[in-house]
Design a protein around this motif. Structure first.
Motif: not given
Length: 176
Positions: A129-140
């Motif tokens: 889920s989107l909440e699991d993105l905390t502390g991770n790297r996201v590529g745009v």
């Protein structure tokens, strides 16, 4: 007297031809669009060619920019009559929508975890889920600030602090 009648006829004909020329001349609209080679630029170029081919009353003159932000800048400076831009970008107060050609689409992919060296199985997917993105790297994908702004809005709506997510931007040529 005959010369006067002939000259009067020529002057009336010239005046009528001039009025018709200006009345039937097509209106040219300057359209700011970018970046070069994008789908938006190709669409506006195709529309411009089609309007010219059909000899309609409107012509489009594409003005190529580096992106939507520059297109809006030209529009707000009255250097363009129309601008192709995204709805989430800041527009001038006098801007009005002429056509909405598509909606923004956001796709978030979470690849399966890569197995550790020596391990035979990959671990379960950690991001569900989107909440699991905390502390991770996201590529745009895309180098414009607008893409990061849109992601930040999505994260905030999901209750995730954008400052707790590392954002890395990639050009469309760097997707692989």
């Amino acid at each position: 007297m005959l010369l006067f009648i002939v000259l009067s006829g020529v002057l009336v004909f010239a005046a009528a031809a001039t009025i018709l020329f200006f009345a039937l001349r097509p209106v040219t609209l300057r359209v700011a669009v970018g970046p070069p080679g994008s789908d938006d630029a190709k669409l506006i170029q195709a529309l411009a060619q089609n309007f010219t081919r059909e000899r309609g009353h409107i012509r489009l003159l594409p003005i190529t920019t580096d992106g939507a932000i520059e297109s809006l800048s030209l529009f707000s400076q009255s250097k363009a009559d129309l601008a192709v831009a995204r709805g989430d970008l800041e527009m001038s107060n006098d801007a009005q929508s002429v056509a909405i050609l598509r909606k923004n689409v956001v796709v978030i992919w979470a690849p399966p975890s890569i197995p550790a060296k020596g391990a035979k199985k990959s671990t379960a997917v950690k991001i569900k889920s989107l909440e699991d993105l905390t502390g991770n790297r996201v590529g745009v994908i895309g180098r414009t600030k607008a893409n990061v702004t849109l992601l930040n809005v999505i994260l905030q709506e999901a209750g995730v602090s954008p400052s707790k997510v590392e954002i890395v931007q990639f050009a469309t040529t760097e997707i692989a």
